[in-house]
Design an enzyme around this catalytic site. Structure first.
Site, PDB file in Angstrom:
ATOM      1  N   ASN A 111      -4.608   1.146  13.518  1.00 56.41           N
ATOM      2  CA  ASN A 111      -5.685   1.589  14.404  1.00 56.41           C
ATOM      3  C   ASN A 111      -5.320   1.428  15.892  1.00 56.41           C
ATOM      4  O   ASN A 111      -4.151   1.342  16.235  1.00 56.41           O
ATOM      5  CB  ASN A 111      -7.026   0.953  14.051  1.00 56.41           C
ATOM      6  CG  ASN A 111      -8.171   1.898  14.404  1.00 56.41           C
ATOM      7  OD1 ASN A 111      -8.583   1.968  15.548  1.00 56.41           O
ATOM      8  ND2 ASN A 111      -8.628   2.665  13.441  1.00 56.41           N
ATOM      9  N   HIS A 137      -1.947   3.361  15.465  1.00 57.32           N
ATOM     10  CA  HIS A 137      -1.135   3.210  14.249  1.00 57.32           C
ATOM     11  C   HIS A 137       0.344   2.895  14.522  1.00 57.32           C
ATOM     12  O   HIS A 137       1.245   3.480  13.910  1.00 57.32           O
ATOM     13  CB  HIS A 137      -1.232   4.458  13.374  1.00 57.32           C
ATOM     14  CG  HIS A 137      -2.615   4.676  12.787  1.00 57.32           C
ATOM     15  ND1 HIS A 137      -3.485   3.656  12.523  1.00 57.32           N
ATOM     16  CD2 HIS A 137      -3.255   5.823  12.398  1.00 57.32           C
ATOM     17  CE1 HIS A 137      -4.603   4.158  12.002  1.00 57.32           C
ATOM     18  NE2 HIS A 137      -4.492   5.461  11.926  1.00 57.32           N
ATOM     19  N   HIS A 211      -2.879   4.139   4.481  1.00 61.73           N
ATOM     20  CA  HIS A 211      -3.690   5.238   5.012  1.00 61.73           C
ATOM     21  C   HIS A 211      -3.881   6.364   3.986  1.00 61.73           C
ATOM     22  O   HIS A 211      -3.862   7.549   4.347  1.00 61.73           O
ATOM     23  CB  HIS A 211      -3.035   5.765   6.293  1.00 61.73           C
ATOM     24  CG  HIS A 211      -3.985   6.362   7.274  1.00 61.73           C
ATOM     25  ND1 HIS A 211      -4.686   7.523   7.033  1.00 61.73           N
ATOM     26  CD2 HIS A 211      -4.357   5.948   8.506  1.00 61.73           C
ATOM     27  CE1 HIS A 211      -5.427   7.804   8.088  1.00 61.73           C
ATOM     28  NE2 HIS A 211      -5.252   6.861   8.996  1.00 61.73           N
ATOM     29  N   SER A 212      -4.065   6.017   2.708  1.00 62.68           N
ATOM     30  CA  SER A 212      -4.293   7.074   1.712  1.00 62.68           C
ATOM     31  C   SER A 212      -5.608   7.789   1.972  1.00 62.68           C
ATOM     32  O   SER A 212      -6.601   7.172   2.342  1.00 62.68           O
ATOM     33  CB  SER A 212      -4.323   6.470   0.305  1.00 62.68           C
ATOM     34  OG  SER A 212      -3.020   6.092  -0.062  1.00 62.68           O
ATOM     35  N   TYR A 213      -5.566   9.103   1.782  1.00 70.04           N
ATOM     36  CA  TYR A 213      -6.772   9.928   1.826  1.00 70.04           C
ATOM     37  C   TYR A 213      -7.178  10.154   0.373  1.00 70.04           C
ATOM     38  O   TYR A 213      -6.432  10.759  -0.389  1.00 70.04           O
ATOM     39  CB  TYR A 213      -6.494  11.287   2.459  1.00 70.04           C
ATOM     40  CG  TYR A 213      -6.300  11.287   3.961  1.00 70.04           C
ATOM     41  CD1 TYR A 213      -5.206  10.655   4.545  1.00 70.04           C
ATOM     42  CD2 TYR A 213      -7.197  11.954   4.790  1.00 70.04           C
ATOM     43  CE1 TYR A 213      -5.023  10.684   5.923  1.00 70.04           C
ATOM     44  CE2 TYR A 213      -7.012  11.996   6.165  1.00 70.04           C
ATOM     45  CZ  TYR A 213      -5.926  11.346   6.725  1.00 70.04           C
ATOM     46  OH  TYR A 213      -5.733  11.388   8.084  1.00 70.04           O
ATOM     47  N   ASP A 278     -15.722   7.376  11.530  1.00 70.83           N
ATOM     48  CA  ASP A 278     -14.399   6.900  11.950  1.00 70.83           C
ATOM     49  C   ASP A 278     -14.667   5.528  12.572  1.00 70.83           C
ATOM     50  O   ASP A 278     -14.521   5.339  13.777  1.00 70.83           O
ATOM     51  CB  ASP A 278     -13.780   7.882  12.958  1.00 70.83           C
ATOM     52  CG  ASP A 278     -12.280   7.643  13.135  1.00 70.83           C
ATOM     53  OD1 ASP A 278     -11.773   6.641  12.604  1.00 70.83           O
ATOM     54  OD2 ASP A 278     -11.630   8.465  13.815  1.00 70.83           O
ATOM     55  N   GLU A 343      -9.390   2.062   5.097  1.00 71.85           N
ATOM     56  CA  GLU A 343      -8.225   1.286   5.528  1.00 71.85           C
ATOM     57  C   GLU A 343      -8.654  -0.164   5.722  1.00 71.85           C
ATOM     58  O   GLU A 343      -9.306  -0.487   6.712  1.00 71.85           O
ATOM     59  CB  GLU A 343      -7.681   1.867   6.835  1.00 71.85           C
ATOM     60  CG  GLU A 343      -7.292   3.329   6.729  1.00 71.85           C
ATOM     61  CD  GLU A 343      -7.438   4.048   8.063  1.00 71.85           C
ATOM     62  OE1 GLU A 343      -6.685   3.743   8.992  1.00 71.85           O
ATOM     63  OE2 GLU A 343      -8.321   4.912   8.188  1.00 71.85           O
TER      64      GLU A 343
HETATM   65  C1  BGC Z   1      -8.312   6.719  12.637  1.00 70.09           C
HETATM   66  C2  BGC Z   1      -8.664   8.121  13.045  1.00 70.09           C
HETATM   67  C3  BGC Z   1      -7.422   8.933  13.090  1.00 70.09           C
HETATM   68  C4  BGC Z   1      -6.767   8.879  11.741  1.00 70.09           C
HETATM   69  C5  BGC Z   1      -5.437   9.556  11.789  1.00 70.09           C
HETATM   70  C6  BGC Z   1      -7.709   6.769  11.286  1.00 70.09           C
HETATM   71  O1  BGC Z   1      -7.328   5.498  10.906  1.00 70.09           O
HETATM   72  O2  BGC Z   1      -9.412   5.855  12.687  1.00 70.09           O
HETATM   73  O3  BGC Z   1      -9.312   8.152  14.288  1.00 70.09           O
HETATM   74  O4  BGC Z   1      -7.664  10.244  13.472  1.00 70.09           O
HETATM   75  O5  BGC Z   1      -6.556   7.564  11.343  1.00 70.09           O
HETATM   76  O6  BGC Z   1      -5.334  10.515  10.873  1.00 70.09           O
END
Ligand code: BGC
Length: 378
Positions: A111, A137, A211-213, A278, A343
């Protein structure tokens, strides 16, 4: 090429064997397996490997050494049908072309860090401002864009791979040589477990996460997924997504997920652009080492994801910046809200907020944290 012809009796016998194999698959555990294959090559020649972990129930996770990144995760739906529930690509080139951290291990600090600056032990450090005015990140080349060393390790109840990366002193502006590890374990109880460690030779902030979706339906938007967050407080942010420092109650706000509700229910009340969640939620912690973080249920598939963590917070991101410009696995176009992230981590910009739990790791100490993702159906 000549194919042997099969008599009707042989066909019947083969079919019977296939059917009984399928039945066995449901009733009897399979032997967990771990395999490795070449996934691709970086332009400078380094080979990237993909590890495939399969547990006794046929659940499969695939992780590549680039970014120690989860590329695929196949879990059953209510009918026992396996489906891939994470966003990502079919090939290394697409990951190299740029993406919003699909499946990646994030570090050295997950973050944002406001204005890319912090002061530690009297010294001010300047990091890349790679997200508007802020650092995000881990910087321009965070842990999501480096090659990790991988090694299979023993797991009591499943299969596991350990990924290790050593970040040099000064890398991306951070102090200290830091060695980080993440062990991915796929258990026979359908859990994907992430165990992180790190050691440093100079004091440095560390905040590792994945950071898995997720998309428990395997496709489409995630607004109908029901989410429960074990959080009665969150950290409000300014318009560059930096916490104001306040720790506010979620009660009577769209942030209230203390009882399960569809992600899309109150999302339209949010004032941010692009609209969506977010935010960092402050996890309510019990007396257990591993606390419940979130429960997600997708009604059509029946899939349930429960997350447990040792971390004090979770960034809930509803895929607001996905905009249809990326085409992922199987030709799927990833539009706004087609995946969400949970996350588990320390709070954003902790280095600049003395009232937040500290992210500072000092020499001689070991950073250690774990998160479990448990899959089931309902
Ligand atoms: C953040 C988002 C950011 C994304 C990146 C997240 O962890 O909070 O603001 O756009 O990651 O894809």
């Amino acid at each position: 090429m000549n194919y042997p012809s099969l008599s009707p009796v042989m066909v019947a016998a083969t079919l019977a064997a296939v059917v009984s194999l399928a039945a066995d698959r449901d009733s009897q555990p399979m032997k967990p397996t771990l395999t490795k294959a070449t996934y691709g090559k970086l332009p400078e020649g380094t080979l990237i490997e993909q590890y495939t972990l399969t547990n006794a129930k046929g659940v499969t996770a695939k992780i590549i050494t680039y970014g120690a990144l989860l590329t695929e995760l196949h879990v059953p739906d209510r009918a026992g049908q396996l489906g891939d529930i994470v966003l990502g690509f079919d090939n290394l080139e697409s990951y190299l072309a740029g993406h919003p951290y699909f499946g990646a291990t994030i570090g050295r600090v997950g973050n944002r860090i406001a204005k890319g600056q912090f002061t530690l032990d009297g010294k001010t450090y300047t990091l890349a401002q790679n997200n508007g005015p802020n650092h995000l990140h881990g910087g321009l080349k965070g842990f999501d864009k480096v090659v990790w060393q991988a090694r299979p390790v023993r797991a009591k109840n499943g299969v596991a791979v350990r990924f290790t990366y050593t970040s040099r002193d000064g890398e991306e502006g951070y102090p200290g040589k830091l060695t980080a590890t993440v062990v991915y374990t796929l258990t026979n109880d359908n859990e994907l477990r992430l165990d992180y460690t790190a050691k440093t030779d100079k004091a440095t902030p560390v905040n590792l996460t994945n950071h898995s979706y997720w998309n428990l339906a395997g496709a489409g938007d995630i607004l109908g997924h029901e989410l429960m967050l074990n959080a009665d407080r969150y950290t409000p942010v300014d318009d560059t997504l930096i916490p104001t420092g306040e720790i506010a109650p979620v009660q009577n706000t769209p942030m209230d997920f203390t009882r399960p509700k569809p992600i899309g229910r109150d999302l339209k009340q949010l004032a941010n652009d692009p609209q969506g969640y977010d935010h960092n939620f402050v996890l309510s912690r019990g007396d257990k080492q591993m606390n419940l973080c979130a429960v997600v249920h997708e009604a059509r598939s029946g899939r349930v994801l429960e997350i447990f963590t040792q971390e004090p917070g979770v960034q809930f991101y509803s895929g607001n910046f996905l905009d249809g410009t990326l085409t992922g696995k199987g030709g799927q176009v990833y539009r706004k809200h087609y995946g969400f992230c949970l996350e588990t981590q320390h709070f954003p910009d902790s280095v600049n907020h003395p009232n937040f739990p500290s992210t500072i790791l000092r020499p001689g100490r070991t950073y250690k944290t774990s998160t479990i993702h448990r899959f089931s159906v309902r």
